[in-house]
Design a protein around this motif. Structure first.
Motif: not given
Length: 384
Positions: A39-55, A141-153
């Motif tokens: 399915p969509v996001a059935g592999g690594t994506t679906g098991a991720g935390e949704g990290n969007l990191l530069v830090s 503190h790294y203000p550019q770090d963010a998070q997303i729901q990976p399967a939805k994304a």
């Protein structure tokens, strides 16, 4: 007779990287299809935390990708509904003065490359994270770090791309002509004709490359995540100890763990992350879970009284030099790769998609693609 579809490109993999490739290719005017054996996001994506990191990235090619993706994710958050994009910022903490001094040097190098960060003194930490252990010497503190729901994304990117999607179909062959150039793919249900194939198959990318007569040394790297009961927002940022950066860059196959703790809009706290190369072994590791729980409590003592409701794990697509393979494979005309991001694929997906779109259209790339060449020597620049 198998049904045939003329397409500009077929993307193998319906995770967030494949979805981003489809999105940016479609925005460039190409007609694409996406094929995935699940399915969509059935592999690594679906098991991720949704990290969007530069830090967690030092100055260099991976950080360049991350900074571009940071900007693109902000744009996408305004275009795509229901992805739970949250620009919460990151907090990298140091337990002692020696570690804090090393963090200062690390942060200085990042700032020179365009990363925003600010040192937070020990006395100022409670204002950012009231429940953080008072034993910490300081943080950045790294203000550019963010998070997303990976399967939805991934799902929203695919929908917005308009790509024809074939789910539950494993690619069994990459078709080539007499000169060795790509002319399509064969799945368990059909043939799709195209002059371009994009390998966004995550931890299975080595198998896909081999189908085309090429090679990539992608290996799975297992990781576990703990999910607590729903809570009030007791963790405001993405918080992790400084040794997490070293774990990400390590080449060790042995179990490594460094807690990354973050709250979610739904309430549960997510606690990652472990790393180990054990093939596709799905056995539950009590040692890995014990380490994560202990390290998370060291950061946030309040978690000692919190129940863990579930555990999940996934496999990160690891390459030996810790850089993804992105772009055209000169060994097989028409074959492109977008894989090997390890645990950073969700964060790096938009930049990867933009690079792939530029390669497919022979357009100007958004940054220098040379460091990510799929035919490079993967032993060069490996971490010690």
């Amino acid at each position: 007779m198998p049904k045939r579809h003329p397409l500009d490109a077929v993307i193998i993999g319906a995770g967030v990287v494949g979805a981003a490739c489809a999105y940016y290719a479609a925005r460039s005017g190409l007609t694409v299809a996406v094929v995935d054996r699940g399915p969509v996001a059935g592999g690594t994506t679906g098991a991720g935390e949704g990290n969007l990191l530069v830090s967690d990235k030092e100055a260099g090619p991976e950080l360049d990708l991350a900074l571009l993706s940071t900007r693109l994710w902000r744009e996408l958050a305004g275009e795509l509904p229901d992805t739970e994009y949250e620009p919460k910022g990151g907090l990298v903490v140091a337990p002692d003065e020696t570690t804090l001094k090393a963090l200062r040097t690390y942060a200085e190098g990042q700032r020179a490359a365009g990363v925003e960060n600010t040192e937070i003194t020990q006395n100022a930490l409670p204002a950012l994270e009231p429940h953080l252990s008072r034993d910490m010497a300081g943080a950045f503190h790294y203000p550019q770090d963010a998070q997303i729901q990976p399967a939805k994304a991934a799902a929203r990117l695919l929908e917005a791309s308009g790509a024809t999607t074939y789910l539950g179909e494993r690619v069994t062959d990459i078709l080539t002509d007499d000169g060795g150039a790509v002319r399509g793919v064969r799945t368990t249900r059909r043939e799709l004709l195209t002059p371009n194939v994009v390998n966004a198959a995550g931890t299975w990318a080595a198998e896909v490359a081999a189908l085309a007569g090429s090679s990539l040394p992608v290996l799975p790297r297992r990781g576990f995540v703990l999910v607590t009961e729903p809570l009030p927002r007791i963790v405001r940022h993405k918080v992790y100890a400084a040794d997490y950066v070293a774990d990400v860059a390590s080449d060790s196959a042995a179990l490594q763990s460094s807690a990354v703790v973050e709250g979610t809009p739904a309430g549960p706290v997510l606690i990652g992350a472990t790393r180990e190369r054990v093939g596709f072994d799905r056995t539950l590791s009590t040692e890995a879970l014990r380490r994560l729980a202990t390290q998370a409590q060291a950061l946030f003592p309040i978690l000692a009284e919190v129940d863990v409701q579930r555990v999940y794990h996934g496999f990160r697509p690891y390459l030996p030099d810790h850089l993804p393979a992105i772009g055209a494979d000169p060994r097989v005309p028409g074959l492109h790769h977008a894989c090997g991001h390890e645990g950073a694929g969700i964060g790096l997906a938009p930049a990867t998609g933009a690079l792939i779109a530029a390669a497919l259209t022979e357009g100007r790339p958004p940054l220098d693609p040379t460091p990510y060449r799929p035919d490079r020597d993967f032993t060069e620049g490996s971490a010690p």
